[in-house]
Design a protein around this motif. Structure first.
Motif, PDB file in Angstrom:
ATOM      1  N   ALA A 144      11.930   8.358  -0.821  1.00  0.00           N
ATOM      2  CA  ALA A 144      13.359   8.666  -0.626  1.00  0.00           C
ATOM      3  C   ALA A 144      14.234   7.740  -1.451  1.00  0.00           C
ATOM      4  O   ALA A 144      15.342   8.103  -1.850  1.00  0.00           O
ATOM      5  CB  ALA A 144      13.710   8.531   0.850  1.00  0.00           C
ATOM      6  N   SER A 145      13.743   6.550  -1.710  1.00  0.00           N
ATOM      7  CA  SER A 145      14.565   5.560  -2.416  1.00  0.00           C
ATOM      8  C   SER A 145      14.842   5.988  -3.853  1.00  0.00           C
ATOM      9  O   SER A 145      15.873   5.647  -4.430  1.00  0.00           O
ATOM     10  CB  SER A 145      13.862   4.205  -2.383  1.00  0.00           C
ATOM     11  N   TRP A 146      13.945   6.720  -4.431  1.00  0.00           N
ATOM     12  CA  TRP A 146      14.131   7.263  -5.782  1.00  0.00           C
ATOM     13  C   TRP A 146      15.079   8.471  -5.761  1.00  0.00           C
ATOM     14  O   TRP A 146      15.875   8.703  -6.655  1.00  0.00           O
ATOM     15  CB  TRP A 146      12.754   7.668  -6.341  1.00  0.00           C
ATOM     16  N   HIS A 155      15.767   4.176   8.386  1.00  0.00           N
ATOM     17  CA  HIS A 155      17.119   3.862   7.872  1.00  0.00           C
ATOM     18  C   HIS A 155      17.962   5.098   7.569  1.00  0.00           C
ATOM     19  O   HIS A 155      19.093   4.970   7.102  1.00  0.00           O
ATOM     20  CB  HIS A 155      17.009   2.983   6.621  1.00  0.00           C
ATOM     21  N   HIS A 156      17.397   6.260   7.751  1.00  0.00           N
ATOM     22  CA  HIS A 156      18.117   7.534   7.649  1.00  0.00           C
ATOM     23  C   HIS A 156      18.976   7.614   6.387  1.00  0.00           C
ATOM     24  O   HIS A 156      18.460   7.495   5.286  1.00  0.00           O
ATOM     25  CB  HIS A 156      18.931   7.756   8.936  1.00  0.00           C
ATOM     26  N   ARG A 157      20.309   7.783   6.533  1.00  0.00           N
ATOM     27  CA  ARG A 157      21.193   8.023   5.374  1.00  0.00           C
ATOM     28  C   ARG A 157      21.568   6.740   4.636  1.00  0.00           C
ATOM     29  O   ARG A 157      22.267   6.801   3.622  1.00  0.00           O
ATOM     30  CB  ARG A 157      22.517   8.652   5.852  1.00  0.00           C
ATOM     31  N   VAL A 197       0.863  -1.186   0.000  1.00  0.00           N
ATOM     32  CA  VAL A 197       0.000   0.000   0.000  1.00  0.00           C
ATOM     33  C   VAL A 197       0.899   1.234   0.000  1.00  0.00           C
ATOM     34  O   VAL A 197       1.831   1.320   0.806  1.00  0.00           O
ATOM     35  CB  VAL A 197      -0.884   0.054   1.272  1.00  0.00           C
ATOM     36  N   ASP A 198       0.634   2.166  -0.902  1.00  0.00           N
ATOM     37  CA  ASP A 198       1.452   3.387  -0.927  1.00  0.00           C
ATOM     38  C   ASP A 198       0.562   4.608  -1.156  1.00  0.00           C
ATOM     39  O   ASP A 198      -0.378   4.557  -1.959  1.00  0.00           O
ATOM     40  CB  ASP A 198       2.526   3.307  -2.016  1.00  0.00           C
ATOM     41  N   LYS A 199       0.914   5.692  -0.484  1.00  0.00           N
ATOM     42  CA  LYS A 199       0.109   6.915  -0.645  1.00  0.00           C
ATOM     43  C   LYS A 199       0.353   7.549  -2.009  1.00  0.00           C
ATOM     44  O   LYS A 199      -0.426   8.377  -2.466  1.00  0.00           O
ATOM     45  CB  LYS A 199       0.375   7.901   0.487  1.00  0.00           C
TER      46      LYS A 199
HETATM   47  C1  LIG Z   1      18.941  13.192  -0.582  1.00  0.00           C
HETATM   48  C2  LIG Z   1      19.084  11.787  -0.097  1.00  0.00           C
HETATM   49  C3  LIG Z   1      20.224  11.047  -0.426  1.00  0.00           C
HETATM   50  C4  LIG Z   1      20.378   9.743   0.038  1.00  0.00           C
HETATM   51  N1  LIG Z   1      21.475   9.012  -0.339  1.00  0.00           N
HETATM   52  C5  LIG Z   1      21.618   7.737   0.084  1.00  0.00           C
HETATM   53  C6  LIG Z   1      22.730   6.956  -0.331  1.00  0.00           C
HETATM   54  O1  LIG Z   1      23.572   7.411  -1.104  1.00  0.00           O
HETATM   55  N2  LIG Z   1      22.831   5.680   0.148  1.00  0.00           N
HETATM   56  C7  LIG Z   1      21.912   5.136   1.007  1.00  0.00           C
HETATM   57  O2  LIG Z   1      22.063   3.982   1.413  1.00  0.00           O
HETATM   58  N3  LIG Z   1      20.830   5.860   1.398  1.00  0.00           N
HETATM   59  C8  LIG Z   1      20.677   7.138   0.967  1.00  0.00           C
HETATM   60  N4  LIG Z   1      19.610   7.881   1.374  1.00  0.00           N
HETATM   61  C9  LIG Z   1      18.676   7.303   2.350  1.00  0.00           C
HETATM   62  C10 LIG Z   1      17.676   6.392   1.666  1.00  0.00           C
HETATM   63  O3  LIG Z   1      17.188   7.002   0.510  1.00  0.00           O
HETATM   64  C11 LIG Z   1      16.544   6.054   2.620  1.00  0.00           C
HETATM   65  O4  LIG Z   1      17.036   5.617   3.870  1.00  0.00           O
HETATM   66  C12 LIG Z   1      15.681   4.947   2.018  1.00  0.00           C
HETATM   67  O5  LIG Z   1      15.283   5.288   0.717  1.00  0.00           O
HETATM   68  C13 LIG Z   1      14.467   4.687   2.879  1.00  0.00           C
HETATM   69  O6  LIG Z   1      13.682   3.748   2.193  1.00  0.00           O
HETATM   70  P1  LIG Z   1      12.197   3.484   2.644  1.00  0.00           P
HETATM   71  O7  LIG Z   1      11.663   2.413   1.762  1.00  0.00           O
HETATM   72  O8  LIG Z   1      12.162   3.285   4.116  1.00  0.00           O
HETATM   73  O9  LIG Z   1      11.454   4.892   2.404  1.00  0.00           O
HETATM   74  P2  LIG Z   1      10.895   5.554   1.083  1.00  0.00           P
HETATM   75  O10 LIG Z   1      11.684   5.232  -0.113  1.00  0.00           O
HETATM   76  O11 LIG Z   1      10.676   6.997   1.389  1.00  0.00           O
HETATM   77  O12 LIG Z   1       9.507   4.827   0.897  1.00  0.00           O
HETATM   78  C14 LIG Z   1       8.457   5.026   1.814  1.00  0.00           C
HETATM   79  C15 LIG Z   1       7.156   4.897   1.051  1.00  0.00           C
HETATM   80  O13 LIG Z   1       6.083   4.931   1.972  1.00  0.00           O
HETATM   81  C16 LIG Z   1       5.025   5.628   1.394  1.00  0.00           C
HETATM   82  N5  LIG Z   1       4.145   6.139   2.451  1.00  0.00           N
HETATM   83  C17 LIG Z   1       4.438   7.102   3.358  1.00  0.00           C
HETATM   84  N6  LIG Z   1       3.372   7.326   4.150  1.00  0.00           N
HETATM   85  C18 LIG Z   1       2.394   6.495   3.745  1.00  0.00           C
HETATM   86  C19 LIG Z   1       1.053   6.263   4.160  1.00  0.00           C
HETATM   87  N7  LIG Z   1       0.504   6.944   5.177  1.00  0.00           N
HETATM   88  N8  LIG Z   1       0.325   5.345   3.486  1.00  0.00           N
HETATM   89  C20 LIG Z   1       0.859   4.650   2.453  1.00  0.00           C
HETATM   90  N9  LIG Z   1       2.132   4.822   2.017  1.00  0.00           N
HETATM   91  C21 LIG Z   1       2.880   5.731   2.663  1.00  0.00           C
HETATM   92  C22 LIG Z   1       5.709   6.741   0.605  1.00  0.00           C
HETATM   93  O14 LIG Z   1       4.869   7.249  -0.415  1.00  0.00           O
HETATM   94  C23 LIG Z   1       6.929   6.026   0.054  1.00  0.00           C
HETATM   95  O15 LIG Z   1       6.706   5.493  -1.231  1.00  0.00           O
HETATM   96  C24 LIG Z   1      19.393   9.173   0.880  1.00  0.00           C
HETATM   97  C25 LIG Z   1      18.236   9.894   1.178  1.00  0.00           C
HETATM   98  C26 LIG Z   1      18.085  11.181   0.702  1.00  0.00           C
HETATM   99  C27 LIG Z   1      16.817  11.937   1.019  1.00  0.00           C
END
Ligand SMILES: Cc1cc2nc3c(=O)[nH]c(=O)nc-3n(C[C@H](O)[C@H](O)[C@H](O)COP(=O)(O)OP(=O)(O)OC[C@H]3O[C@@H](n4cnc5c(N)ncnc54)[C@H](O)[C@@H]3O)c2cc1C
Length: 362
Positions: free
Chosen positions: A38-40, A324-326, A29-31
């Motif tokens: 952030a992953s993109w 997972h921050h950075r 499920v995604d909003k």
């Molecule tokens: C500028 C930048 C540079 C980075 N560079 C690196 C790097 O070089 N190497 C590295 O390892 N990491 C890097 N990171 C960190 C990395 O991008 C993130 O830690 C990682 O992408 C997190 O993945 P995720 O799947 O938890 O979150 P996301 O990719 O943000 O996915 C979360 C998803 O949840 C969905 N969502 C949110 N709220 C809701 C809701 N209420 N209902 C349904 N869906 C919802 C969102 O739409 C989104 O699609 C970087 C981040 C940033 C911002």
């Protein structure tokens, strides 16, 4: 068993893929659209040493995931036919002053004492390799095991996996509440419907704290990219000024990233983009004439100690995989492993103790 994964970023989609392979019924499920978030946005560095992480369980977690990456991307290639640009290019950390040189050498010694590789490279040697170098660069440390992946290609591949293998994805469906019954997960309520399941995995990135009572908040990062010639740079540059990530197969230098605690404040700013572009020309002055390809931004999912929140919650059947921050791109393979081992094999990795939400209950 039906698994509801909230969030279609790298963490949610990688977990979905693995559970699908294990024979579970998976619903994402995604909003917004899956594969974005952030992953993109990220740079795709797999950089535990260049990040300067201190010895401890978090560094171990990151190193183990770095070691898993090649196999992880190979499997994705086999599944989808997409090469996601895993590249063990190594990462070079330039020092812009003698003070920075001392700091970098201290880190290098620390890693050598742990049996990890790395070497100091003098400016003289760098000048033989690079035609123009920022005048303040005195040398730097090269970490050959740090690597990169093309995170956008990786997200395309994971999205393709979902579509091709018929993993049900509810997109543009915002989860508003986790519904429980007698302390057990029952369903998620979205702005459109209810989606029930046996297990729920919360992987909603920087937005996770809006859905569950866990301290996850956004740290904004701005990014940019400029033209380079294909093959012009054969390693990542990671410094206090900016990081510069050449893509392997096409003409693009990704520049990152600012860090700001400003909540969800959309848009690129003048100061953010200036910082990135100044970082570029302080490293490679001749690149001031390059065309800018793109500017973008996004939100790192941070926690108070900047380490992830993984594993069980206080609700039976609800699990966390967030914060997972950075390092969320780096940490995808190991996160998938500890979460699937926990739910599928009922094996509790030692890491889960350290990354439990309970550490914030005081
Ligand atoms: C500028 C930048 C540079 C980075 N560079 C690196 C790097 O070089 N190497 C590295 O390892 N990491 C890097 N990171 C960190 C990395 O991008 C993130 O830690 C990682 O992408 C997190 O993945 P995720 O799947 O938890 O979150 P996301 O990719 O943000 O996915 C979360 C998803 O949840 C969905 N969502 C949110 N709220 C809701 C809701 N209420 N209902 C349904 N869906 C919802 C969102 O739409 C989104 O699609 C970087 C981040 C940033 C911002």
């Amino acid at each position: 068993m039906r698994i509801v994964v909230v969030g279609g970023g790298i963490i949610g989609l990688s977990i979905s893929r693995e559970f699908h392979k294990l024979g579970y019924e998976v619903v994402v499920v995604d909003k917004g659209e899956i594969g974005k978030g952030a992953s993109w946005v990220a740079g795709g560095m797999l950089a535990p040493q260049s990040e300067g992480l201190e010895p401890g369980i978090f560094l171990d977690f990151c190193l183990e995931s770095r070691d898993m990456y090649q196999a992880f991307t190979k499997e994705i290639f086999v599944d989808t036919g997409l090469d996601v640009g895993y590249w063990k290019s190594g990462i070079f950390c330039p020092a812009f002053s003698l003070e920075e040189k001392v700091q970098l050498l201290q880190k290098l010694t620390m890693y050598k004492n742990l049996g990890l590789s790395g070497e100091w490279i003098d400016r003289e040697d760098l000048e033989k390799r690079f035609s123009s170098l920022g005048e303040d660069i005195v040398g730097g440390v090269f970490y050959p095991e740090d690597a990169q992946v093309d995170n956008r290609l990786l997200m395309e591949a994971l999205t393709l996996y979902c579509r091709e293998y018929n993993i049900m994805a509810y997109e543009h469906s915002k989860v508003e509440k986790i519904i429980t019954s007698n302390g057990k997960f029952e369903a998620v309520r979205t702005d459109k419907n209810y989606i029930d399941g046996d297990v729920c995995i919360l992987a909603a990135g920087a937005w996770s704290g809006e859905i569950a009572d866990i301290p996850v908040f956004p740290i904004k990062g701005e990014m940019s990219a400029v033209d380079i010639k294909k093959g012009e740079l054969d390693m990542v540059f990671f410094s206090s000024k900016a990081y510069l990530i050449p893509r392997k197969d096409y003409s693009r230098l990704v520049i990152g990233a600012t860090e700001e605690k400003v909540g969800f404040k959309d848009g690129n700013t003048v100061k953010g983009v200036l910082k990135l572009l100044n970082g570029l020309i302080q490293t490679f002055p001749h690149m001031r004439d390059r065309n800018i390809q793109e500017m973008w931004y996004g939100y790192r999912p941070a926690t108070p100690d900047l380490e992830p929140i993984l594993g069980e919650s206080d609700i039976e059947g609800l699990f966390y995989a967030t914060g997972h921050h950075r390092n969320g791109i780096l940490l995808a393979p190991i996160t998938v492993k500890v979460i699937t081992d926990l739910i599928h094999k009922r094996e509790k990795s030692e890491y889960l103790e350290s990354f439990s939400y309970k550490r914030f209950l005081k």
